[in-house]
Design an enzyme around this catalytic site. Structure first.
Site, PDB file in Angstrom:
ATOM      1  N   GLU A  23       1.109  -0.249  -5.059  1.00  0.00           N
ATOM      2  CA  GLU A  23      -0.056   0.634  -5.124  1.00  0.00           C
ATOM      3  C   GLU A  23       0.472   2.044  -5.388  1.00  0.00           C
ATOM      4  O   GLU A  23       0.869   2.759  -4.463  1.00  0.00           O
ATOM      5  CB  GLU A  23      -0.843   0.559  -3.813  1.00  0.00           C
ATOM      6  CG  GLU A  23      -2.161   1.329  -3.833  1.00  0.00           C
ATOM      7  CD  GLU A  23      -2.014   2.779  -3.414  1.00  0.00           C
ATOM      8  OE1 GLU A  23      -2.006   3.654  -4.309  1.00  0.00           O
ATOM      9  OE2 GLU A  23      -1.908   3.041  -2.207  1.00  0.00           O
ATOM     10  N   ASP A  80     -11.170   1.738  -1.813  1.00  0.00           N
ATOM     11  CA  ASP A  80     -11.341   3.158  -1.497  1.00  0.00           C
ATOM     12  C   ASP A  80     -12.233   3.889  -2.499  1.00  0.00           C
ATOM     13  O   ASP A  80     -12.492   5.082  -2.332  1.00  0.00           O
ATOM     14  CB  ASP A  80      -9.975   3.855  -1.458  1.00  0.00           C
ATOM     15  CG  ASP A  80      -9.204   3.561  -0.181  1.00  0.00           C
ATOM     16  OD1 ASP A  80      -9.841   3.251   0.842  1.00  0.00           O
ATOM     17  OD2 ASP A  80      -7.956   3.634  -0.208  1.00  0.00           O
ATOM     18  N   ASP A  86       0.827  -1.197   0.000  1.00  0.00           N
ATOM     19  CA  ASP A  86       0.000   0.000   0.000  1.00  0.00           C
ATOM     20  C   ASP A  86       0.872   1.262   0.000  1.00  0.00           C
ATOM     21  O   ASP A  86       1.948   1.281   0.602  1.00  0.00           O
ATOM     22  CB  ASP A  86      -0.892  -0.024   1.241  1.00  0.00           C
ATOM     23  CG  ASP A  86      -1.926   1.080   1.245  1.00  0.00           C
ATOM     24  OD1 ASP A  86      -2.608   1.264   0.227  1.00  0.00           O
ATOM     25  OD2 ASP A  86      -2.051   1.756   2.281  1.00  0.00           O
TER      26      ASP A  86
END
Length: 497
Positions: free
Chosen positions: A340, A394, A294
């Protein structure tokens, strides 16, 4: 794995159907593996499996190494004669079967698991001690942290008595004795979690399904990670974060995003040859087949604001671990990492991604967003070394995006994809993602089910209604599996049978 054309589905464990209030490592998880296999998929992507606390976010955990006790299959404990069905069958686990009720889980789950613990102590499994020994590097600190936290009424560790807060040797030994029973309880939970997860993962792997896991870049301030490794974080004298992680303001968040996590002291990490990070990656690859890291952007430069800030408006950029960190990552890990790389990117971030060779991410919703050109790529321009998504945890669902996005953007997407209406646009977006040049395509379960904004997993910078969506037990139909299989075959992604 990531160099061949293939596809999969994003669905977190918590979103699986289950009669016990939240998805877990039970029959429904095995049924989902069967669905993926029937649909010709190669990957099952999930969110972090770590324990959740206040706010319910798997990205704000008390441990980056442990698993979430909510995911224990209670029926499996019944089969081991550790609990009896009648001891928990009348418990109310949820108000709405399609929404996780974390307050009910918190109230009831440990009550049931402690009944299992009372019986577990009388007949400890032969392999329990070997599990504890194999995982002592994190399990001892984690179980002690949880036990002492219970002792202090769930207070954050930086409010504990100074002797144990600062881990003075005599206090650590004293609390190991005071909390001996509770420490064993938390070790038992992790034993069952890892045992059940590895059994499920083996079933998935034998079915031709690889697990893509998610590793948050940051940890929670109130965590076993910070308590046991305070020197690698930027903390004040009371062991609270002196700098808070986040993102600067942009088109989507005028105040930026204030995550609240402590940031790393990368200079100290470098002196330690990044040993904590390497251990963390090693643990992740024991749990998952592939790891999505992430906020890759934060490894090149990270954004932080001073502790006490109400928004992320006034912050500074600082250099992260960069090339020296990734040079320290073992080669066998590098071949199984997804970066990411969403959000505000710079040439330096792009160069670091190219240096690592990791596949990045492309989100189709962003392809049609007129507010921000940063990193925007139209579907037909997406290159091989990427993982393409319709949306992430998200984002809103595609159907929800149709209702919430700028009407011009939705109209552009419909023209580009040749969609007749917003429901047709969902199908066209899924098909488009599959047809792109990216080696890997991951569709969300919500988009496969054509669900609206009510099924959104997370809205960044908000709390209270996130991480709650659950799939209905009747959603995994043969017709849906066939529809996905046909899409997969037509796009040349069918590797599984």
């Amino acid at each position: 794995m990531l160099n061949e054309r293939a596809s999969g589905v994003l669905l977190h464990i918590s979103s699986l159907p289950s009669e016990y209030g939240i998805g877990c490592f039970d029959k429904c998880a095995y049924d989902f593996v069967d669905f993926l296999k029937a649909a010709g998929q190669t990957y099952w992507q999930i969110l972090p499996l770590c324990p959740t606390t206040v706010g319910d976010s798997p990205y704000q955990s008390i441990s980056t190494f442990a698993l979430n006790e909510y995911f224990i299959d209670l029926d499996a404990l019944c089969r081991l004669d550790l609990i009896k069905k009648e001891e928990f069958e009348d418990i109310k686990w949820f108000k709405d079967e399609n929404r996780v009720d974390y307050s009910l889980l918190y109230t009831n789950r440990h009550r049931v698991l402690y009944k299992a613990f009372e019986r577990f102590k009388r007949n400890i499994p032969d392999d329990f001690n070997s599990f504890c020994k194999d995982n002592f590097s994190w399990l001892d600190d984690y179980s002690l942290f949880c036990a002492v936290k219970d002792y202090f009424g769930a207070e954050p560790f930086y409010y504990w008595n100074d002797d144990i807060k600062y881990r003075e040797n005599f206090a650590v030994e004293e609390f190991k004795e005071i909390c001996k029973d509770r420490i064993l309880y938390y070790k038992m939970l992790q034993y069952f979690l890892f045992t059940q997860w590895q059994t499920l993962k083996k079933y998935a792997n034998e079915s031709g399904i690889s697990i893509i896991g998610d590793m948050p870049i940051y940890v929670s301030n109130d965590s076993a990670d910070v308590w046991a490794n305070k020197d690698i974080f930027k903390l004040d004298g009371e062991l609270q974060a002196s700098e808070l992680a986040g993102c600067p303001p942009d088109y989507f968040s005028p105040d930026g995003q204030l995550w609240g996590n402590p940031v790393y002291d990368w200079k100290k990490l470098k002196k330690q040859k990044y040993s904590w990070w390497i251990e963390r990656l090693n643990q992740s690859f024991k749990i998952y087949d592939i790891v999505r890291i992430d906020h890759f952007r934060g490894f090149e430069s990270y954004y932080s604001v001073k502790a006490g800030s109400k928004t992320a408006r006034k912050g500074l950029w600082h250099k992260g671990g960069g090339k020296t960190f990734f040079d320290a990552v073992p080669k066998e890990f590098k071949e199984k990492i997804i970066a990411e790389n969403l959000g505000f990117l710079t040439d330096e971030v792009d160069k670091l991604l190219e240096y690592t060779g990791f596949p990045g991410m492309k989100v189709l919703q962003f392809s049609f967003d007129s507010r921000d050109d940063n990193g925007k790529t139209l579907p037909d321009k997406i290159e091989k070394n990427n993982v393409v998504y319709t949306g992430t945890h998200d984002n809103d669902t595609v159907l929800g995006w149709c209702d919430s996005a700028d009407k011009k953007d939705v109209a552009y997407a419909m023209r580009y994809l040749g969609a007749k209406d917003k429901f047709d646009l969902v199908d066209k977006m899924n098909e488009c993602a599959m047809k792109t040049g990216a080696n890997t395509c991951i569709l969300t379960m919500q988009d496969l089910l054509c669900l609206g904004g009510e099924a959104r997993m997370n809205t960044p910078s908000t709390i209270g209604e996130n991480w709650k969506w659950r799939m209905n037990k009747n959603d995994l139909t043969p017709s849906l599996a066939k529809k996905l299989l046909d899409m997969t075959i037509k796009s040349g992604r069918c590797r599984n049978g």
